[in-house]
Design an enzyme around this catalytic site. Structure first.
Site, short mmCIF file in Angstrom:
data_model
loop_
_atom_site.label_atom_id
_atom_site.label_comp_id
_atom_site.label_asym_id
_atom_site.label_seq_id
_atom_site.Cartn_x
_atom_site.Cartn_y
_atom_site.Cartn_z
N ARG A 87 0.84 -1.21 0.00
CA ARG A 87 0.00 0.00 0.00
C ARG A 87 0.87 1.25 0.00
O ARG A 87 2.07 1.18 0.24
CB ARG A 87 -0.87 0.04 1.26
N TYR A 145 6.74 7.70 17.48
CA TYR A 145 7.05 7.68 16.04
C TYR A 145 8.33 8.47 15.75
O TYR A 145 9.22 8.00 15.03
CB TYR A 145 5.86 8.26 15.28
P1 NAP Z 1 0.60 2.83 4.98
O1 NAP Z 1 -0.18 3.32 3.80
O2 NAP Z 1 -0.09 2.76 6.30
O3 NAP Z 1 1.23 1.39 4.62
C1 NAP Z 1 1.98 0.72 5.57
C2 NAP Z 1 2.60 -0.50 4.96
O4 NAP Z 1 3.44 -1.15 5.96
C3 NAP Z 1 1.60 -1.54 4.51
O5 NAP Z 1 2.08 -2.16 3.34
C4 NAP Z 1 1.58 -2.55 5.67
O6 NAP Z 1 1.22 -3.87 5.27
C5 NAP Z 1 3.04 -2.51 6.08
N1 NAP Z 1 3.27 -2.93 7.47
C6 NAP Z 1 2.76 -2.40 8.60
N2 NAP Z 1 3.19 -3.07 9.68
C7 NAP Z 1 4.02 -4.04 9.22
C8 NAP Z 1 4.78 -5.09 9.84
N3 NAP Z 1 4.77 -5.26 11.17
N4 NAP Z 1 5.50 -5.92 9.06
C9 NAP Z 1 5.50 -5.79 7.70
N5 NAP Z 1 4.81 -4.81 7.06
C10 NAP Z 1 4.07 -3.97 7.81
O7 NAP Z 1 1.90 3.73 5.23
P2 NAP Z 1 2.60 4.84 4.28
O8 NAP Z 1 1.96 6.16 4.56
O9 NAP Z 1 2.70 4.35 2.90
O10 NAP Z 1 4.05 4.90 4.96
C11 NAP Z 1 5.14 4.12 4.48
C12 NAP Z 1 6.40 4.54 5.25
O11 NAP Z 1 6.63 5.94 5.04
C13 NAP Z 1 6.31 4.35 6.76
O12 NAP Z 1 7.54 3.93 7.28
C14 NAP Z 1 5.99 5.74 7.26
O13 NAP Z 1 6.40 5.93 8.59
C15 NAP Z 1 6.77 6.58 6.28
N6 NAP Z 1 6.29 7.96 6.20
C16 NAP Z 1 5.04 8.22 5.73
C17 NAP Z 1 4.62 9.54 5.66
C18 NAP Z 1 3.26 9.92 5.14
O14 NAP Z 1 2.95 11.10 5.15
N7 NAP Z 1 2.47 8.97 4.66
C19 NAP Z 1 5.47 10.58 6.08
C20 NAP Z 1 6.74 10.26 6.54
C21 NAP Z 1 7.14 8.94 6.59
P3 NAP Z 1 -0.37 -4.33 5.16
O15 NAP Z 1 -0.91 -3.72 3.89
O16 NAP Z 1 -0.31 -5.81 5.09
O17 NAP Z 1 -1.04 -3.81 6.38
#
Ligand code: NAP
Length: 242
Positions: A14, A155
């Site tokens: 995702r 976080y």
């Molecule tokens: P997201 O849409 O919530 O997706 C999270 C992903 O991580 C999903 O594929 C989920 O798998 C997987 N996941 C969660 N827990 C896990 C575990 N224990 N083991 C293996 N996989 C796991 O998150 P996102 O917004 O794309 O964020 C991705 C990364 O970017 C994260 O590290 C986040 O902290 C970082 N980030 C995001 C933002 C933002 O604004 N979105 C900003 C700064 C940093 P499932 O689909 O199976 O649940």
């Protein structure tokens, strides 16, 4: 550009991880996608990689915070793909709350997945990189880990720790041909961030809007191929952390 390379992307089912998978696959990399729960989404992403991008792709269910599960999963990936060249530690969660009321389990869950999960992946992929005398590690941190953010003590701590991990691993493995960098996104539209239209912080982004997962994926692709860069933290944040 990444033909004959195999990339592991954690959390590739995702959001940002999915965009990273598509970007690396579009450059020719074979994909080992790790997800936690959403098997249907993970299979769909792999199917698009295979049918529309012509690369090999396979999904692995694995909780990255589980040291032994990661060990077994990396062994399965090695058996399926032969080796690994690129590791993108993207899996992450939030459990926001004020520190004065934060539950111990919410601190532990976030640091276990975001920080220790990345360590677990690096720990079990490094022997393959050392054997190959090449490897690329890219850790997805956050501007929260650089600036701090009220309501995100767990976080921010996990993401700041990830920057320290990135720099130490970069120094430790550089002489072996292994590079380790981090990408620090700001506000990116995904399931994690949800609707942010009312968030005053979004109005403070100098470039005027939230980022897209593809903006982060472009930075990952750059670092995957930027042979003389290691130990760097590249912000993709519209300027919010200037
Ligand atoms: P997201 O849409 O919530 O997706 C999270 C992903 O991580 C999903 O594929 C989920 O798998 C997987 N996941 C969660 N827990 C896990 C575990 N224990 N083991 C293996 N996989 C796991 O998150 P996102 O917004 O794309 O964020 C991705 C990364 O970017 C994260 O590290 C986040 O902290 C970082 N980030 C995001 C933002 C933002 O604004 N979105 C900003 C700064 C940093 P499932 O689909 O199976 O649940």
């Amino acid at each position: 550009m990444l033909n004959k390379k195999t990339a592991i992307v954690t959390g590739g089912s995702r959001g940002i991880g999915k965009a990273i998978v598509y970007k690396l696959a579009s450059l020719g990399a074979d994909i080992a996608l790790i997800y936690a729960q959403n098997g249907e989404a993970a299979e769909e992403v792999c199917d698009i990689c295979r049918t529309q991008m012509g690369v090999s792709a396979k999904a692995y269910k694995c909780d990255v915070s589980d040291f032994n599960a990661v060990k077994e999963t990396v062994a399965s990936i090695k058996a399926d793909f032969g080796t690994v060249h690129i590791l993108v530690n993207n899996a992450g969660i939030t459990r926001d709350g004020l520190v004065v009321m934060m539950k111990e389990e919410d601190f532990d869950a976030v640091t276990d997945i975001n920080l220790k999960g990345s360590f677990n992946m690096i720990r079990h992929c490094s022997p393959l990189f050392l054997r190959n005398r090449e490897g690329v590690i890219i850790n997805i941190t956050s501007v929260s880990g650089m600036m701090g953010n009220a309501g995100q003590a767990n976080y921010s701590a996990s993401k700041a720790g990830l920057i320290g991990l990135t720099k130490s691993v970069a120094k430790e493995l550089a002489s072996k041909g292994i590079r380790c960098n981090a990408v620090a996104p700001g506000f990116i539209s995904t399931d994690m961030t949800g609707d942010q239209t009312e968030n005053p912080l979004v109005r403070m982004i100098p470039l005027g809007s939230m980022g897209k997962p593809e903006d982060v994926a472009d930075a990952v692709a750059f670092l995957a191929t930027a042979g003389y860069i290691t130990g760097e933290v590249l912000r993709v944040d519209g300027g919010i952390a200037i």
